[in-house]
Design a protein around this motif. Sequence first.
Motif, PDB file in Angstrom:
ATOM      1  N   LEU A  14       0.830  -1.204   0.000  1.00  0.00           N
ATOM      2  CA  LEU A  14       0.000   0.000   0.000  1.00  0.00           C
ATOM      3  C   LEU A  14       0.868   1.259   0.000  1.00  0.00           C
ATOM      4  O   LEU A  14       0.596   2.207  -0.739  1.00  0.00           O
ATOM      5  CB  LEU A  14      -0.927  -0.017   1.219  1.00  0.00           C
ATOM      6  CG  LEU A  14      -2.007   1.067   1.303  1.00  0.00           C
ATOM      7  CD1 LEU A  14      -3.255   0.513   1.994  1.00  0.00           C
ATOM      8  CD2 LEU A  14      -1.520   2.292   2.056  1.00  0.00           C
ATOM      9  N   MET A  15       1.922   1.268   0.801  1.00  0.00           N
ATOM     10  CA  MET A  15       2.783   2.445   0.893  1.00  0.00           C
ATOM     11  C   MET A  15       3.518   2.700  -0.415  1.00  0.00           C
ATOM     12  O   MET A  15       3.684   3.855  -0.827  1.00  0.00           O
ATOM     13  CB  MET A  15       3.786   2.264   2.035  1.00  0.00           C
ATOM     14  CG  MET A  15       3.150   2.315   3.416  1.00  0.00           C
ATOM     15  SD  MET A  15       4.333   2.034   4.766  1.00  0.00           S
ATOM     16  CE  MET A  15       5.377   3.483   4.605  1.00  0.00           C
ATOM     17  N   LYS A 205      -1.128  10.786   6.643  1.00  0.00           N
ATOM     18  CA  LYS A 205       0.265  10.651   6.211  1.00  0.00           C
ATOM     19  C   LYS A 205       0.614   9.170   6.105  1.00  0.00           C
ATOM     20  O   LYS A 205       0.538   8.417   7.078  1.00  0.00           O
ATOM     21  CB  LYS A 205       1.184  11.335   7.220  1.00  0.00           C
ATOM     22  CG  LYS A 205       2.651  11.367   6.826  1.00  0.00           C
ATOM     23  CD  LYS A 205       2.910  12.375   5.721  1.00  0.00           C
ATOM     24  CE  LYS A 205       4.388  12.423   5.345  1.00  0.00           C
ATOM     25  NZ  LYS A 205       5.218  12.953   6.449  1.00  0.00           N
ATOM     26  N   ILE A 206       0.956   8.740   4.905  1.00  0.00           N
ATOM     27  CA  ILE A 206       1.364   7.358   4.660  1.00  0.00           C
ATOM     28  C   ILE A 206       2.732   7.397   3.989  1.00  0.00           C
ATOM     29  O   ILE A 206       2.857   7.861   2.858  1.00  0.00           O
ATOM     30  CB  ILE A 206       0.349   6.611   3.768  1.00  0.00           C
ATOM     31  CG1 ILE A 206      -1.032   6.567   4.442  1.00  0.00           C
ATOM     32  CG2 ILE A 206       0.834   5.202   3.462  1.00  0.00           C
ATOM     33  CD1 ILE A 206      -2.108   5.908   3.598  1.00  0.00           C
ATOM     34  N   LYS A 219      -5.980   3.966   6.683  1.00  0.00           N
ATOM     35  CA  LYS A 219      -5.835   4.580   8.007  1.00  0.00           C
ATOM     36  C   LYS A 219      -4.917   3.744   8.899  1.00  0.00           C
ATOM     37  O   LYS A 219      -4.113   4.279   9.678  1.00  0.00           O
ATOM     38  CB  LYS A 219      -7.211   4.708   8.649  1.00  0.00           C
ATOM     39  CG  LYS A 219      -7.216   5.309  10.049  1.00  0.00           C
ATOM     40  CD  LYS A 219      -6.900   6.777  10.031  1.00  0.00           C
ATOM     41  CE  LYS A 219      -7.049   7.376  11.419  1.00  0.00           C
ATOM     42  NZ  LYS A 219      -6.665   8.788  11.478  1.00  0.00           N
ATOM     43  N   ALA A 220      -5.010   2.428   8.778  1.00  0.00           N
ATOM     44  CA  ALA A 220      -4.185   1.540   9.587  1.00  0.00           C
ATOM     45  C   ALA A 220      -2.705   1.653   9.227  1.00  0.00           C
ATOM     46  O   ALA A 220      -1.839   1.308  10.035  1.00  0.00           O
ATOM     47  CB  ALA A 220      -4.655   0.098   9.418  1.00  0.00           C
ATOM     48  N   CYS A 221      -2.421   2.136   8.025  1.00  0.00           N
ATOM     49  CA  CYS A 221      -1.038   2.292   7.580  1.00  0.00           C
ATOM     50  C   CYS A 221      -0.524   3.718   7.774  1.00  0.00           C
ATOM     51  O   CYS A 221       0.607   4.032   7.393  1.00  0.00           O
ATOM     52  CB  CYS A 221      -0.906   1.916   6.103  1.00  0.00           C
ATOM     53  SG  CYS A 221      -1.325   0.199   5.735  1.00  0.00           S
ATOM     54  N   SER A 222      -1.345   4.561   8.351  1.00  0.00           N
ATOM     55  CA  SER A 222      -0.995   5.973   8.522  1.00  0.00           C
ATOM     56  C   SER A 222      -0.356   6.209   9.880  1.00  0.00           C
ATOM     57  O   SER A 222      -0.808   5.678  10.896  1.00  0.00           O
ATOM     58  CB  SER A 222      -2.247   6.834   8.377  1.00  0.00           C
ATOM     59  OG  SER A 222      -1.976   8.181   8.692  1.00  0.00           O
ATOM     60  N   VAL A 223       0.686   7.026   9.913  1.00  0.00           N
ATOM     61  CA  VAL A 223       1.360   7.346  11.175  1.00  0.00           C
ATOM     62  C   VAL A 223       0.629   8.452  11.924  1.00  0.00           C
ATOM     63  O   VAL A 223       0.608   8.493  13.149  1.00  0.00           O
ATOM     64  CB  VAL A 223       2.825   7.759  10.926  1.00  0.00           C
ATOM     65  CG1 VAL A 223       3.613   6.586  10.390  1.00  0.00           C
ATOM     66  CG2 VAL A 223       2.924   8.943   9.973  1.00  0.00           C
ATOM     67  N   ALA A 224       0.012   9.376  11.164  1.00  0.00           N
ATOM     68  CA  ALA A 224      -0.705  10.494  11.770  1.00  0.00           C
ATOM     69  C   ALA A 224      -1.600  11.144  10.718  1.00  0.00           C
ATOM     70  O   ALA A 224      -1.407  10.952   9.512  1.00  0.00           O
ATOM     71  CB  ALA A 224       0.268  11.527  12.338  1.00  0.00           C
TER      72      ALA A 224
END
Length: 291
Positions: A14-15, A205-206, A219-224
Motif C-alpha cells: 500500500l505504501m 500521512k502514509i 488509516k491503519a497504515c498511517s502514522v498520523a
Amino acid sequence: MAAVQVSEAEKVYLMHGVRDGIRLDGRRCEDYRHMEIETDVVSNTDGSAKISLGHTDVLVGVKAEIGKPKPTVPNEGYLEFFVDCSANATPEFEGRGGEELGVELSNILYKVFNNRHSVDLRSLCICPGENCWVLYVDVLLLQCDGNLFDAISIAIKAALFNTRIPKVRISEDEEGGKEIELSDDPYDCMRLNVENVPCIVTLCKIGHRHVVDATLLEKACSVASLLISVTHKGMVTCVRKMGRGSLDPESIFEMTEAGKRVGKTLHAPLMELLQKEESLGKKRQKVGFLG
C-alpha cells in the motif's frame, strides 16, 4: 476508531502505491470516493441529511428548540452536538469505544461549527438575553469504512441547508408579559445561510506522502492525520492533528495546503447538488457527486 489488522506485506504494498500516486482502489492521493447525499430523510426533524461516502454511512438530524441564550452572548443562539456511534457500524463501537469516539467527535464538531464565522448565530436570537433557538444536531454513524470527520461535516452542512425554523411572533399579554407564537405554516419559516459553513478534510500521512479520504485499511497504515476545516473560499478555520505519530513542519505545510485546495473544491458541487435536489421537490432522487 475502528481498527484494521494489516500484515507487513500489505502495508509495504500500500505504501509503495501511495508513493507512486496510485491507491488500491485506483484513486489518486487527493481523490474522494463516490458520495451520495439525500436530504429531508427524517420526518420528525427540522432538517436532515444522509451521506454515503464509499461504505461509510452517516445520518444527521437537526431539531430546533427554544432555549435560553448563554450569558456571555445574550444576542445569539447556539448549536449542540450529539454523536451516536452505532455498534452495528463496527464492533469497535461497542461499549466504551463508541462512547469515547462520540464525545471526541462532538467536541471537534462544536469547535468547527458552533461559531459566528460558520453559522449566523445572531439570526437564532428571539429575545436578547431571554430566548433563542438552539439547534440540536444529532449524528448517527450507521456504517464505518474510514474518514468519519469528512462525511459527518458534509452531512451536517447538508442538514443545516435543509433546516426550516418556524417564524416567531412575539406579543404581549395584558400584564405586559411576552408570549411567543410559532407559525403553523411550513412555508413561513427561516432558512439558515450555510455559505460559510466549512467542510472538514482529513489528510492521512502514509510514508512520505498523504492521502485524502482514507479507507480503514489506509488509516491503519498511517502514522498520523491532519484534520482541517475549510470554507468555500479556502479559509482554514480549524486544524487538529490526530494519531500517535509525529508530523514535521514541512509535512504540516504540505498537508494544510492540500487540505485548503481539496476543501475549497468540495463546496461548489455540494451546494449545486443541494439546490438542485430541493428544486425537484418530491420528484428528487439520490444523486452522487465527486464519484
